[in-house]
Design a protein around this motif. Structure first.
Motif, PDB file in Angstrom:
ATOM      1  N   THR A 152       0.831  -1.205   0.000  1.00 45.29           N
ATOM      2  CA  THR A 152       0.000   0.000   0.000  1.00 45.29           C
ATOM      3  C   THR A 152       0.866   1.256   0.000  1.00 45.29           C
ATOM      4  O   THR A 152       0.619   2.196  -0.767  1.00 45.29           O
ATOM      5  CB  THR A 152      -0.942   0.004   1.219  1.00 45.29           C
ATOM      6  OG1 THR A 152      -1.804  -1.128   1.117  1.00 45.29           O
ATOM      7  CG2 THR A 152      -1.749   1.274   1.293  1.00 45.29           C
ATOM      8  N   VAL A 153       1.873   1.279   0.859  1.00 42.79           N
ATOM      9  CA  VAL A 153       2.761   2.443   0.915  1.00 42.79           C
ATOM     10  C   VAL A 153       3.527   2.584  -0.397  1.00 42.79           C
ATOM     11  O   VAL A 153       3.677   3.699  -0.940  1.00 42.79           O
ATOM     12  CB  VAL A 153       3.714   2.335   2.124  1.00 42.79           C
ATOM     13  CG1 VAL A 153       4.784   3.406   2.084  1.00 42.79           C
ATOM     14  CG2 VAL A 153       2.918   2.419   3.417  1.00 42.79           C
ATOM     15  N   LEU A 154       3.993   1.482  -0.937  1.00 43.71           N
ATOM     16  CA  LEU A 154       4.694   1.509  -2.225  1.00 43.71           C
ATOM     17  C   LEU A 154       3.766   2.000  -3.334  1.00 43.71           C
ATOM     18  O   LEU A 154       4.153   2.838  -4.162  1.00 43.71           O
ATOM     19  CB  LEU A 154       5.244   0.122  -2.554  1.00 43.71           C
ATOM     20  CG  LEU A 154       6.042  -0.012  -3.842  1.00 43.71           C
ATOM     21  CD1 LEU A 154       7.310   0.844  -3.772  1.00 43.71           C
ATOM     22  CD2 LEU A 154       6.401  -1.464  -4.090  1.00 43.71           C
ATOM     23  N   GLY A 155       2.547   1.487  -3.356  1.00 45.91           N
ATOM     24  CA  GLY A 155       1.568   1.922  -4.360  1.00 45.91           C
ATOM     25  C   GLY A 155       1.214   3.397  -4.225  1.00 45.91           C
ATOM     26  O   GLY A 155       1.056   4.104  -5.231  1.00 45.91           O
ATOM     27  N   ALA A 156       1.114   3.869  -2.992  1.00 44.50           N
ATOM     28  CA  ALA A 156       0.825   5.287  -2.776  1.00 44.50           C
ATOM     29  C   ALA A 156       1.983   6.151  -3.261  1.00 44.50           C
ATOM     30  O   ALA A 156       1.772   7.207  -3.881  1.00 44.50           O
ATOM     31  CB  ALA A 156       0.537   5.549  -1.308  1.00 44.50           C
ATOM     32  N   ALA A 157       3.208   5.709  -2.997  1.00 46.53           N
ATOM     33  CA  ALA A 157       4.377   6.467  -3.456  1.00 46.53           C
ATOM     34  C   ALA A 157       4.440   6.501  -4.980  1.00 46.53           C
ATOM     35  O   ALA A 157       4.749   7.547  -5.580  1.00 46.53           O
ATOM     36  CB  ALA A 157       5.652   5.857  -2.876  1.00 46.53           C
ATOM     37  N   LEU A 158       4.142   5.377  -5.595  1.00 45.56           N
ATOM     38  CA  LEU A 158       4.117   5.347  -7.070  1.00 45.56           C
ATOM     39  C   LEU A 158       2.998   6.222  -7.621  1.00 45.56           C
ATOM     40  O   LEU A 158       3.176   6.892  -8.644  1.00 45.56           O
ATOM     41  CB  LEU A 158       3.959   3.909  -7.562  1.00 45.56           C
ATOM     42  CG  LEU A 158       5.190   3.027  -7.468  1.00 45.56           C
ATOM     43  CD1 LEU A 158       4.866   1.580  -7.850  1.00 45.56           C
ATOM     44  CD2 LEU A 158       6.302   3.570  -8.359  1.00 45.56           C
TER      45      LEU A 158
END
Length: 165
Positions: free
Chosen positions: A66-72
């Protein structure tokens, strides 16, 4: 008048012929006051059960994705989409933080995680209804965590006695 009425119930009865007499109570009194009779009953688990560990790992992996997807989303699309990604998965992120304490806390955190992940399921279903395919992974993960934490082994782990420090 002879013995028309039986003797009162609190009167001692003579033993019947042919039967041995035993001093003391006729029943096992059970454990003494303050002792717990769990010698032969269910034992508290000593190691974290696999279902609890699996729920912990699933929660951490989903939170990381989720954090990775939000950063992307912030980098590729726009910051609002990244913020929306974090906002819709807020229950998942809180549960991931709580999962770090699974080894040392009581049943309240298990119930709280089940409730939070149930709310996460509702959010993910809402996202799926709006055509957001990215919400499918958090939906399946939240369902898995609810199922895992609802099992009796997880309940026994969180309800186990702990030493007071």
């Amino acid at each position: 008048m002879s013995d028309q009425f039986p003797p009162p119930s609190n009167a001692p009865h003579p033993p019947q012929a042919g039967l041995p007499t035993y001093p003391g109570p006729s029943q096992d009194p059970g454990p003494a006051h303050g002792q717990h009779g769990f010698a032969h009953g269910p034992q508290a688990p000593q190691r974290m059960p696999g279902v609890v560990r699996a729920a912990q790992i699933i929660t951490w992996v989903l939170a990381g994705l989720t954090v990775l997807g939000a950063a992307l989303a912030v980098a590729v699309v726009n910051p609002e989409t990244g913020g929306a990604t974090l906002g819709v998965n807020l229950c998942l992120l809180v549960t991931a933080g709580m999962a770090f304490r699974f080894a040392s806390v009581g049943n309240g955190i298990r119930v709280t995680c089940i409730v939070l992940m149930s709310v996460q399921i509702a959010f993910a279903l809402g996202g799926a209804a709006n055509g957001n395919g990215a919400g499918l992974l958090p939906l399946l993960g939240a369902i898995a965590v609810v199922v895992l934490l609802s099992q009796s082994a997880a309940g026994a782990w969180f309800k186990r006695p702990r030493a007071h420090n």
